[in-house]
Design an enzyme around this catalytic site. Structure first.
Site, short mmCIF file in Angstrom:
data_model
loop_
_atom_site.label_atom_id
_atom_site.label_comp_id
_atom_site.label_asym_id
_atom_site.label_seq_id
_atom_site.Cartn_x
_atom_site.Cartn_y
_atom_site.Cartn_z
N LYS A 14 0.84 -1.21 0.00
CA LYS A 14 0.00 0.00 0.00
C LYS A 14 0.87 1.26 0.00
CE LYS A 14 -2.19 -1.31 3.78
NZ LYS A 14 -1.54 -2.64 4.01
N ARG A 89 -10.14 0.24 8.41
CA ARG A 89 -9.76 -1.16 8.67
C ARG A 89 -10.86 -1.92 9.39
NH1 ARG A 89 -3.69 -0.13 8.76
NH2 ARG A 89 -2.78 -2.16 9.11
N ARG A 123 11.67 -5.53 4.82
CA ARG A 123 11.40 -4.10 4.57
C ARG A 123 12.31 -3.18 5.38
NH1 ARG A 123 5.50 -1.92 5.39
NH2 ARG A 123 5.64 -3.19 7.26
N ARG A 157 11.07 -1.22 11.05
CA ARG A 157 9.98 -1.03 12.00
C ARG A 157 9.99 -2.08 13.10
NH1 ARG A 157 4.64 -0.12 8.38
NH2 ARG A 157 3.77 -1.51 9.96
P1 AP5 Z 1 4.78 -1.68 1.84
O1 AP5 Z 1 4.47 -0.82 0.67
O2 AP5 Z 1 5.52 -1.07 2.97
O3 AP5 Z 1 3.44 -2.42 2.35
P2 AP5 Z 1 2.17 -1.87 3.13
O4 AP5 Z 1 0.97 -2.52 2.53
O5 AP5 Z 1 2.18 -0.37 3.17
O6 AP5 Z 1 2.48 -2.52 4.54
P3 AP5 Z 1 2.33 -2.02 6.04
O7 AP5 Z 1 3.04 -3.03 6.88
O8 AP5 Z 1 2.74 -0.60 6.19
O9 AP5 Z 1 0.84 -2.18 6.28
P4 AP5 Z 1 0.17 -2.40 7.60
O10 AP5 Z 1 -1.20 -2.25 7.14
O11 AP5 Z 1 0.45 -3.62 8.35
O12 AP5 Z 1 0.86 -1.31 8.57
P5 AP5 Z 1 0.39 0.13 9.02
O13 AP5 Z 1 1.58 0.97 9.12
O14 AP5 Z 1 -0.76 0.60 8.22
O15 AP5 Z 1 5.58 -2.97 1.29
C1 AP5 Z 1 6.08 -3.95 2.18
C2 AP5 Z 1 7.46 -4.44 1.66
O16 AP5 Z 1 7.27 -5.17 0.45
C3 AP5 Z 1 8.45 -3.30 1.34
O17 AP5 Z 1 9.73 -3.71 1.71
C4 AP5 Z 1 8.33 -3.13 -0.19
O18 AP5 Z 1 9.55 -2.67 -0.76
C5 AP5 Z 1 7.99 -4.55 -0.64
N1 AP5 Z 1 7.09 -4.58 -1.79
C6 AP5 Z 1 6.02 -3.76 -2.02
N2 AP5 Z 1 5.41 -4.13 -3.17
C7 AP5 Z 1 6.09 -5.20 -3.66
C8 AP5 Z 1 5.94 -6.03 -4.82
N3 AP5 Z 1 4.95 -5.83 -5.71
N4 AP5 Z 1 6.83 -7.05 -4.99
C9 AP5 Z 1 7.84 -7.27 -4.11
N5 AP5 Z 1 8.03 -6.50 -2.99
C10 AP5 Z 1 7.17 -5.49 -2.78
O19 AP5 Z 1 -0.17 -0.19 10.48
C11 AP5 Z 1 0.69 -0.56 11.54
C12 AP5 Z 1 -0.16 -0.76 12.79
O20 AP5 Z 1 -0.81 0.48 13.16
C13 AP5 Z 1 -1.30 -1.77 12.67
O21 AP5 Z 1 -0.84 -3.11 12.92
C14 AP5 Z 1 -2.26 -1.26 13.75
O22 AP5 Z 1 -1.82 -1.64 15.04
C15 AP5 Z 1 -2.13 0.25 13.64
N6 AP5 Z 1 -3.10 0.85 12.69
C16 AP5 Z 1 -2.80 1.50 11.52
N7 AP5 Z 1 -3.92 1.91 10.93
C17 AP5 Z 1 -4.95 1.52 11.71
C18 AP5 Z 1 -6.36 1.63 11.59
N8 AP5 Z 1 -6.95 2.23 10.54
N9 AP5 Z 1 -7.13 1.09 12.57
C19 AP5 Z 1 -6.56 0.51 13.66
N10 AP5 Z 1 -5.22 0.35 13.81
C20 AP5 Z 1 -4.42 0.86 12.84
#
Ligand code: AP5
Length: 215
Positions: A14, A89, A123, A157
């Site tokens: 994402k 979410r 990552r 992270r």
């Molecule tokens: P990346 O682009 O970083 O993936 P992402 O989908 O953004 O992953 P996140 O881990 O950031 O999502 P998440 O939803 O778990 O975390 P968030 O920060 O939102 O890509 C990942 C890796 O793969 C990178 O190394 C990239 O280079 C590689 N890659 C990308 N595309 C690729 C491809 N096509 N092929 C190969 N490699 C590729 O949330 C963290 C925490 O915050 C949650 O666990 C929760 O506790 C809290 N939180 C956040 N939002 C909410 C909400 N709305 N409600 C409640 N809690 C929340």
């Protein structure tokens, strides 16, 4: 103008695809994960409240997240819509969003669970500009230096470990995935195959957008 939602499991890409879509649409990225990590880094009460949930791979309570988004969407740069990354979410979050913002489309990046662990555990990102890299799939050209802003020193992270990823995936399937049906019923859900290289996924997402906009 309406907002775009980027949807998918943790590590689906994402944040990576947000950079591509931002460059094309000019919409600012709003990532609830980034906002929570910033609050945590500042040691604010909100950050401290969120910390245990994030470390356990659980969702931060809806009331906190919805308040955060309501404030963010009132800022000037959000007046023409935003690119939502990691929000909503839960159904409660989607209902709250519907009250304050029109959603143009929910773009879902579909990646099987078995791919997620390798993506997340490899990552790293730039602490200065936020550019996201991967040990194998998208490494920086020069070790430890950001290709985008030349900052030296990358970061990983705290929740990017196998144990937390398993919990984040369980949370995704039980609490977030049901939103796929919720948005499909409203004609807003568009899925693309995310199990391909970054460029191909980006092209597919932009194609969906341009078809939707009749461009
Ligand atoms: P990346 O682009 O970083 O993936 P992402 O989908 O953004 O992953 P996140 O881990 O950031 O999502 P998440 O939803 O778990 O975390 P968030 O920060 O939102 O890509 C990942 C890796 O793969 C990178 O190394 C990239 O280079 C590689 N890659 C990308 N595309 C690729 C491809 N096509 N092929 C190969 N490699 C590729 O949330 C963290 C925490 O915050 C949650 O666990 C929760 O506790 C809290 N939180 C956040 N939002 C909410 C909400 N709305 N409600 C409640 N809690 C929340």
């Amino acid at each position: 103008m309406a907002s775009i939602v980027l949807f998918g499991p943790p590590g689906a890409g994402k944040g990576t695809q947000a950079a591509i879509i931002m460059a094309e649409t000019g919409l600012p990225q709003v990532s609830t994960g980034d906002m929570l990590r910033a609050a945590l880094g500042q040691g604010s009460s909100l950050g401290l409240e969120a910390k245990s949930f994030m470390e356990a791979g659980k969702l931060v309570p809806d009331s906190i997240i919805i308040g955060l988004i309501k404030n963010r969407l009132q800022e000037n740069d959000a007046s023409n819509g935003v690119l939502l990354d990691g929000f909503p979410r839960t159904v409660a979050q989607a209902e709250a969003l519907m009250e304050i913002e029109e959603v143009e489309v929910v773009l879902s990046i579909e990646v099987p669970d078995e791919r997620i662990i390798e993506r997340i555990c490899g990552r790293y990102s730039c602490p200065q500009c936020g550019a996201v890299y991967h040990d194998s799939f998208n490494p920086t050209t020069s070790e430890d230096t950001c290709d985008n802003c030349s900052h030296h020193g990358m970061k990983r992270r705290a929740d990017d470990n196998e144990e937390t990823v398993t919990s984040r995936l369980e949370t995704y399937h039980s609490q977030t995935r049901p939103l796929a049906d919720w948005y499909s019923q409203r004609g807003l859900f568009q899925a693309v195959d995310g199990d391909r290289n970054i460029e191909s996924v980006g092209e597919s997402l932009l194609k969906v957008l341009s078809e939707l906009r009749g461009e």
